[in-house]
Design a protein around this motif. Structure first.
Motif, PDB file in Angstrom:
ATOM      1  N   ASN A   8      78.415  27.935   5.497  1.00  6.65           N
ATOM      2  CA  ASN A   8      76.857  27.731   5.097  1.00  6.65           C
ATOM      3  C   ASN A   8      76.152  28.038   6.434  1.00  6.65           C
ATOM      4  OD1 ASN A   8      74.891  26.860   3.355  1.00  6.65           O
ATOM      5  ND2 ASN A   8      75.425  24.710   3.646  1.00  6.65           N
ATOM      6  N   VAL A   9      76.213  27.539   7.613  1.00  8.19           N
ATOM      7  CA  VAL A   9      75.671  27.989   8.759  1.00  8.19           C
ATOM      8  C   VAL A   9      76.519  27.934  10.086  1.00  8.19           C
ATOM      9  CG1 VAL A   9      73.106  27.520   8.103  1.00  8.19           C
ATOM     10  CG2 VAL A   9      74.596  25.746   9.441  1.00  8.19           C
ATOM     11  N   TRP A  10      76.209  28.917  11.118  1.00  7.75           N
ATOM     12  CA  TRP A  10      76.960  28.801  12.202  1.00  7.75           C
ATOM     13  C   TRP A  10      76.328  27.548  12.909  1.00  7.75           C
ATOM     14  CZ3 TRP A  10      80.955  31.887  13.933  1.00  7.75           C
ATOM     15  CH2 TRP A  10      81.157  33.174  13.148  1.00  7.75           C
ATOM     16  N   GLU A  11      76.940  27.063  14.024  1.00  8.43           N
ATOM     17  CA  GLU A  11      76.444  25.758  14.677  1.00  8.43           C
ATOM     18  C   GLU A  11      76.497  26.015  16.110  1.00  8.43           C
ATOM     19  OE1 GLU A  11      78.389  22.399  13.056  1.00  8.43           O
ATOM     20  OE2 GLU A  11      78.096  23.008  11.089  1.00  8.43           O
ATOM     21  N   TRP A  12      75.299  25.816  16.817  1.00  8.29           N
ATOM     22  CA  TRP A  12      75.268  26.021  18.254  1.00  8.29           C
ATOM     23  C   TRP A  12      76.229  24.988  18.929  1.00  8.29           C
ATOM     24  CZ3 TRP A  12      73.457  30.122  20.598  1.00  8.29           C
ATOM     25  CH2 TRP A  12      72.427  30.652  20.140  1.00  8.29           C
ATOM     26  N   CYS A  13      76.829  25.393  19.991  1.00 16.38           N
ATOM     27  CA  CYS A  13      77.539  24.308  20.735  1.00 16.38           C
ATOM     28  C   CYS A  13      76.848  24.296  22.400  1.00 16.38           C
ATOM     29  CB  CYS A  13      78.953  24.940  20.971  1.00 16.38           C
ATOM     30  SG  CYS A  13      79.972  24.467  19.282  1.00 16.38           S
ATOM     31  N   TRP A  14      77.170  23.404  23.030  1.00 14.06           N
ATOM     32  CA  TRP A  14      76.708  23.417  24.473  1.00 14.06           C
ATOM     33  C   TRP A  14      77.109  24.517  25.432  1.00 14.06           C
ATOM     34  CZ3 TRP A  14      73.270  21.594  28.010  1.00 14.06           C
ATOM     35  CH2 TRP A  14      73.921  21.764  29.248  1.00 14.06           C
ATOM     36  N   ASP A  15      78.148  24.972  25.267  1.00 13.89           N
ATOM     37  CA  ASP A  15      78.826  25.501  26.215  1.00 13.89           C
ATOM     38  C   ASP A  15      78.482  27.106  26.273  1.00 13.89           C
ATOM     39  OD1 ASP A  15      81.906  24.087  26.367  1.00 13.89           O
ATOM     40  OD2 ASP A  15      80.759  23.840  24.741  1.00 13.89           O
ATOM     41  N   LEU A  16      78.598  27.501  27.723  1.00 11.51           N
ATOM     42  CA  LEU A  16      78.519  28.968  28.064  1.00 11.51           C
ATOM     43  C   LEU A  16      79.332  29.617  27.332  1.00 11.51           C
ATOM     44  CD1 LEU A  16      77.205  28.585  31.742  1.00 11.51           C
ATOM     45  CD2 LEU A  16      75.910  29.557  29.822  1.00 11.51           C
ATOM     46  N   TYR A  17      79.423  30.903  26.921  1.00 11.77           N
ATOM     47  CA  TYR A  17      80.573  31.709  26.434  1.00 11.77           C
ATOM     48  C   TYR A  17      81.324  32.179  27.502  1.00 11.77           C
ATOM     49  CZ  TYR A  17      83.100  35.406  23.575  1.00 11.77           C
ATOM     50  OH  TYR A  17      83.870  36.010  23.176  1.00 11.77           O
ATOM     51  N   ASP A  18      80.823  32.959  28.330  1.00 11.14           N
ATOM     52  CA  ASP A  18      81.637  33.675  29.551  1.00 11.14           C
ATOM     53  C   ASP A  18      80.688  34.084  30.408  1.00 11.14           C
ATOM     54  OD1 ASP A  18      83.153  35.213  31.160  1.00 11.14           O
ATOM     55  OD2 ASP A  18      84.209  36.367  29.784  1.00 11.14           O
ATOM     56  N   GLU A  19      80.017  33.069  31.556  1.00 12.62           N
ATOM     57  CA  GLU A  19      79.094  33.387  32.242  1.00 12.62           C
ATOM     58  C   GLU A  19      79.207  34.610  33.245  1.00 12.62           C
ATOM     59  OE1 GLU A  19      76.320  30.790  35.289  1.00 12.62           O
ATOM     60  OE2 GLU A  19      78.423  29.924  34.941  1.00 12.62           O
ATOM     61  N   GLU A  20      80.621  34.941  33.591  1.00 14.00           N
ATOM     62  CA  GLU A  20      80.904  36.127  34.445  1.00 14.00           C
ATOM     63  C   GLU A  20      80.385  37.339  33.809  1.00 14.00           C
ATOM     64  OE1 GLU A  20      84.828  38.384  36.056  1.00 14.00           O
ATOM     65  OE2 GLU A  20      84.999  36.317  35.395  1.00 14.00           O
ATOM     66  N   VAL A  21      80.624  37.486  32.370  1.00 14.63           N
ATOM     67  CA  VAL A  21      80.265  38.572  31.661  1.00 14.63           C
ATOM     68  C   VAL A  21      78.988  38.764  30.884  1.00 14.63           C
ATOM     69  CG1 VAL A  21      80.879  40.243  29.985  1.00 14.63           C
ATOM     70  CG2 VAL A  21      82.626  39.214  31.378  1.00 14.63           C
ATOM     71  N   TYR A  22      78.729  37.475  30.289  1.00 17.18           N
ATOM     72  CA  TYR A  22      77.552  37.274  29.393  1.00 17.18           C
ATOM     73  C   TYR A  22      76.253  36.364  30.054  1.00 17.18           C
ATOM     74  CZ  TYR A  22      80.311  39.592  25.894  1.00 17.18           C
ATOM     75  OH  TYR A  22      81.283  40.199  25.214  1.00 17.18           O
ATOM     76  N   GLY A  23      76.446  35.946  31.199  1.00 11.85           N
ATOM     77  CA  GLY A  23      75.462  35.058  31.912  1.00 11.85           C
ATOM     78  C   GLY A  23      75.323  33.873  31.055  1.00 11.85           C
ATOM     79  N   SER A  24      73.932  33.626  30.400  1.00 13.38           N
ATOM     80  CA  SER A  24      73.419  32.272  29.768  1.00 13.38           C
ATOM     81  C   SER A  24      73.752  32.364  28.354  1.00 13.38           C
ATOM     82  CB  SER A  24      71.952  32.389  30.172  1.00 13.38           C
ATOM     83  OG  SER A  24      71.404  33.388  29.452  1.00 13.38           O
ATOM     84  N   TYR A  25      74.555  33.243  27.837  1.00 15.14           N
ATOM     85  CA  TYR A  25      75.004  33.155  26.382  1.00 15.14           C
ATOM     86  C   TYR A  25      75.624  31.996  26.194  1.00 15.14           C
ATOM     87  CZ  TYR A  25      73.493  38.005  25.183  1.00 15.14           C
ATOM     88  OH  TYR A  25      72.744  39.082  25.002  1.00 15.14           O
ATOM     89  N   ARG A  26      75.124  31.403  25.032  1.00 15.89           N
ATOM     90  CA  ARG A  26      75.881  29.936  24.565  1.00 15.89           C
ATOM     91  C   ARG A  26      76.849  30.406  23.180  1.00 15.89           C
ATOM     92  NH1 ARG A  26      75.029  25.584  28.111  1.00 15.89           N
ATOM     93  NH2 ARG A  26      73.442  26.468  29.624  1.00 15.89           N
ATOM     94  N   ILE A  27      77.696  29.597  23.186  1.00 18.27           N
ATOM     95  CA  ILE A  27      78.498  29.573  21.958  1.00 18.27           C
ATOM     96  C   ILE A  27      78.008  29.038  20.769  1.00 18.27           C
ATOM     97  CG2 ILE A  27      80.783  28.578  21.156  1.00 18.27           C
ATOM     98  CD1 ILE A  27      81.757  28.855  24.240  1.00 18.27           C
ATOM     99  N   PHE A  28      78.487  29.668  19.443  1.00 21.09           N
ATOM    100  CA  PHE A  28      78.167  28.951  18.311  1.00 21.09           C
ATOM    101  C   PHE A  28      79.518  29.331  17.344  1.00 21.09           C
ATOM    102  CE2 PHE A  28      75.721  33.006  18.202  1.00 21.09           C
ATOM    103  CZ  PHE A  28      76.197  33.712  17.012  1.00 21.09           C
ATOM    104  N   ARG A  29      79.638  28.370  16.439  1.00 22.39           N
ATOM    105  CA  ARG A  29      80.989  28.222  15.693  1.00 22.39           C
ATOM    106  C   ARG A  29      80.708  28.121  14.345  1.00 22.39           C
ATOM    107  NH1 ARG A  29      86.115  27.550  17.447  1.00 22.39           N
ATOM    108  NH2 ARG A  29      86.266  27.207  19.650  1.00 22.39           N
ATOM    109  N   GLY A  30      81.794  28.255  13.589  1.00 27.11           N
ATOM    110  CA  GLY A  30      81.896  28.004  12.055  1.00 27.11           C
ATOM    111  C   GLY A  30      81.628  28.910  11.057  1.00 27.11           C
TER     112      GLY A  30
END
Length: 222
Positions: free
Chosen positions: A159-181
Motif C-alpha cells: 500500500n504505502v512505504w512508511e517513514w521511520c525516525w532513523d538516519l539511514y547511514d549518516e557517514e555515506v548518505y548524510g541526513s537521509y531517513r529510512i522508510f519501510r514496508g
C-alpha cells in the motif's frame, strides 16, 4: 492505536555487512497508516489531489519533515506533549524520548511490529496481506482492506512505504531517513519485513506515507 509488547529484534545493514540486536520497550503503533481523512481533520486542508484515492486511503506525497510536523500537530490537538522540536538555525530535528506525543516509529520498532512474532520474510501470503505492483491496479487502496498481521496491524507491507525516525547511514548518505514496508508500486520482492529504503527528508512521492507511534508513558524508548 495497537499496543505492541516489548521484545527484541535483529536488524542488518547490508552495505556494512553488519547485524545488531535491539531491545524494545512496549509502545503503541497505529493500527493503520495515516489516512487522507485524518490529515484533513488535523490540518484543515486536503493532501495532494489524487482522483484515484478516497479519504480512507493512506496519506502520500508527504516528506519526512512534513511527517514530523504532522505528528506534533496531532499531539497538540490531543493535548499531549510534542515529541519533536526543530532548531530554527540549523533545521535539525530533536526527539524528546520521554514525550507521550505522537511520533514516527524507530526502524527497530517498525520491523519488530511488522514481523509480530513471525520468522519469515512476510507475515503471510503476499496477496492476502499487501497491495503491491501485481494487484494494486496502479494506485493506493483504502487502509484495512487486507489481512492484518498476528498483532492486528494492517498494511504493514504494501500500500504505502512508511517513514521511520532513523538516519539511514549518516557517514555515506548524510541526513537521509529510512522508510519501510513497500508500496502499491513495488514488486513482491520489495515488500518484506527486512527491506530498507532511504531518501532525503524533503523527499515526497505517491507511494510513501507514515504510521504513528507513541511511547508508553513511564517507559523510556531505546
Amino acid at each position: 492505536m495497537t499496543p505492541v509488547p516489548g521484545g527484541a529484534v535483529e536488524l542488518r545493514d547490508d552495505r556494512r555487512d553488519t547485524r545488531w540486536r535491539t531491545e524494545l520497550a512496549p509502545f503503541l503503533l497505529g493500527t493503520y497508516p495515516v489516512t487522507r481523512d485524518l490529515h484533513r481533520a488535523v490540518t484543515g486542508t486536503g493532501p495532494t489531489p489524487d482522483p484515484a484515492a478516497g479519504g480512507a486511503a493512506p496519506l502520500t506525497n508527504i516528506s519526512w519533515l512534513e511527517a514530523i510536523e504532522l505528528c506534533d500537530l496531532l499531539s497538540a490537538r490531543a493535548g499531549l506533549g510534542q515529541a519533536y522540536s526543530r532548531d530554527a538555525r540549523t533545521g535539525e530535528v530533536a526527539w524528546d524520548r520521554t514525550s507521550d506525543g505522537y511520533r514516527l516509529p524507530t526502524e527497530a520498532e517498525w520491523q519488530y511490529a511488522c514481523k509480530a512474532g513471525t520468522s519469515g520474510y512476510r507475515y503471510g501470503e503476499i496477496d492476502d496481506i499487501a497491495w503491491y505492483a501485481d494487484n494494486s491496479d496502479g494506485r493506493p487502496h483504502d487502509v484495512g482492506g487486507k489481512k492484518p498481521n498476528p498483532w492486528g496491524l494492517h498494511d504493514m507491507l504494501g500500500n504505502v512505504w512508511e517513514w521511520c525516525w532513523d538516519l539511514y547511514d549518516e557517514e555515506v548518505y548524510g541526513s537521509y531517513r529510512i522508510f519501510r514496508g513497500g508500496g502499491w508500486a513495488e514488486s513482491a520482492r520489495g515488500c518484506g519485513a527486512s527491506v530498507r529504503r532511504r531518501s532525503h527528508p524533503t523527499f515526497a512521492i505517491d507511494d510513501l506515507g507514515l504510521r504513528l507511534a507513541r511511547t508508553v508513558q513511564g517507559v523510556r524508548t531505546a
